[in-house]
Design a protein around this motif. Structure first.
Motif, short mmCIF file in Angstrom:
data_model
loop_
_atom_site.label_atom_id
_atom_site.label_comp_id
_atom_site.label_asym_id
_atom_site.label_seq_id
_atom_site.Cartn_x
_atom_site.Cartn_y
_atom_site.Cartn_z
N GLN A 163 -25.72 -8.05 -76.82
CA GLN A 163 -26.69 -7.09 -76.30
C GLN A 163 -28.10 -7.65 -76.31
O GLN A 163 -28.85 -7.51 -75.34
CB GLN A 163 -26.62 -5.79 -77.11
CG GLN A 163 -27.50 -4.68 -76.56
CD GLN A 163 -27.14 -4.32 -75.13
OE1 GLN A 163 -25.98 -4.06 -74.81
NE2 GLN A 163 -28.13 -4.33 -74.25
N ALA B 149 -30.65 0.75 -74.85
CA ALA B 149 -29.33 0.27 -74.44
C ALA B 149 -28.21 1.05 -75.10
O ALA B 149 -27.18 1.34 -74.46
CB ALA B 149 -29.19 -1.22 -74.78
N TRP B 150 -28.39 1.43 -76.37
CA TRP B 150 -27.29 2.02 -77.12
C TRP B 150 -27.45 3.52 -77.39
O TRP B 150 -26.53 4.16 -77.88
CB TRP B 150 -27.09 1.25 -78.43
CG TRP B 150 -26.30 -0.01 -78.22
CD1 TRP B 150 -25.50 -0.30 -77.17
CD2 TRP B 150 -26.24 -1.13 -79.10
NE1 TRP B 150 -24.93 -1.54 -77.33
CE2 TRP B 150 -25.37 -2.08 -78.51
CE3 TRP B 150 -26.82 -1.45 -80.33
CZ2 TRP B 150 -25.06 -3.30 -79.10
CZ3 TRP B 150 -26.52 -2.66 -80.92
CH2 TRP B 150 -25.65 -3.58 -80.32
#
Length: 320
Positions: free
Chosen positions: A268, A55-56
């Motif tokens: 998140q 995701a990051w």
């Protein structure tokens, strides 16, 4: 001019935390798992780490720092910089430790920041097929007629098996006899062999035995039935009104983490819980994903700690 420079310097100091949170994460994150590789904590922690990395775009380095029932890895995180780059995977053991140990190297409430709840899984109360009970109601009635004679197994003193069994006994107003083992496998062997009467276990550990009839599933410990064993009632249905006990997992960090970093992680992780990469390993643990705000997660840990301290005191549980 001097006043203007001073004002600008102060403004920059105030702006730095927000700026760092806006660019978070800008370097690799370490996720400490305070238990050995291969167990449920490791499986769930690595799944979380993998999804955060995707995701990051920053690596989440998972490190197993086991020992002392989770205290070694937890102590390392408590002492780390509260910048969001060192996190800890916690489970029910995190709140049980303060109840069963006379001294702790940290305070679970004061020294950690709750970040994100991940999932919970009910425990399963099972009985040996040689014990003449088919339900939790029958077990409670038998235990009342034979105080201190019904035996329960555990994976060792202070384990969740022991403290959960004692909570059930206290709630039902009965007295059971503890038989500790060095791990869950020998405890289950003796349960199947009829050498011990009951066992309170995680679902994966006893699910197959219950489904095959090698052990009798009496009740789940959550307030609702589990889809894995839809015909097995809850302890609430058995008469222990409001009984709710689950093993659970979450993420914390060192106390003092910036609120916006905590909120970014919480949001998140919450998004990721619906992904197949997390649903599958959670389902394998009999767990269901659930989201909480950091404040709600912190309140859960506080209440769990208080509950276990009370149970340990009343049942005289201590490993020191």
């Amino acid at each position: 001019m001097i006043k203007t420079a001073a004002w600008l310097a102060a403004a920059l100091v105030l702006a730095n935390p927000a700026a760092s949170a806006q660019t978070y994460p800008s370097k690799p994150i370490t996720l400490v798992i305070p238990f050995a590789a291969g167990g449920s904590n490791d499986i769930i922690g690595r799944a979380i780490g993998k999804k955060l990395t995707e995701a990051w775009g920053q690596p989440v380095v998972v490190e197993n720092r086991s020992g002392a029932g989770g205290l070694i890895g937890s102590s390392d995180v408590a002492a780390a910089a509260p910048d969001g780059y060192t996190l800890l995977l916690v489970s029910s053991t995190f709140t049980i430790n303060p109840a069963i140990r006379k001294s702790m190297p940290f305070d679970t409430t004061r020294d950690f920041a709750p970040v994100a709840f991940i999932a919970r899984s009910p425990l399963l109360l099972v009985a040996s097929t040689s014990l003449a009970v088919k339900s939790a109601k029958e077990l409670i009635a038998l235990a009342k007629s034979r105080p201190g004679q019904i035996t329960y197994a555990s994976a060792g003193p202070g384990s969740i098996n022991q403290i959960a069994a004692e909570l059930i006994a206290l709630s039902a107003g009965v007295k059971l006899m503890h038989v500790p083992y060095r791990g869950g496998a020998p405890a289950l062997n003796d349960l199947i062999g009829g050498h011990v009467d009951v066992y309170v276990s995680s679902l994966p550990q006893v699910l197959q035995l219950a489904q095959s009839g090698k052990a009798n599933a009496l009740a789940v410990t959550s307030v609702k039935r589990t889809p894995l064993l839809p015909d097995v009632p809850t302890l609430d249905e058995a008469g222990l009104t409001g009984f709710d006990l689950s093993s659970w997992w979450g993420i914390v960090g060192p106390a003092g983490m910036p609120a916006d970093v905590v909120n970014a992680l919480n949001a998140q992780i919450g998004k990721m819980l619906a992904s197949p990469e997390l649903i599958t390993p959670l389902a394998n643990e009999g767990a269901e994903a659930a989201t909480m705000t950091p404040q709600q997660f912190g309140e859960l840990m506080r209440m769990e700690t208080e509950r276990w301290i009370k149970v340990a005191r009343e049942a005289h549980i201590s490993i020191d």
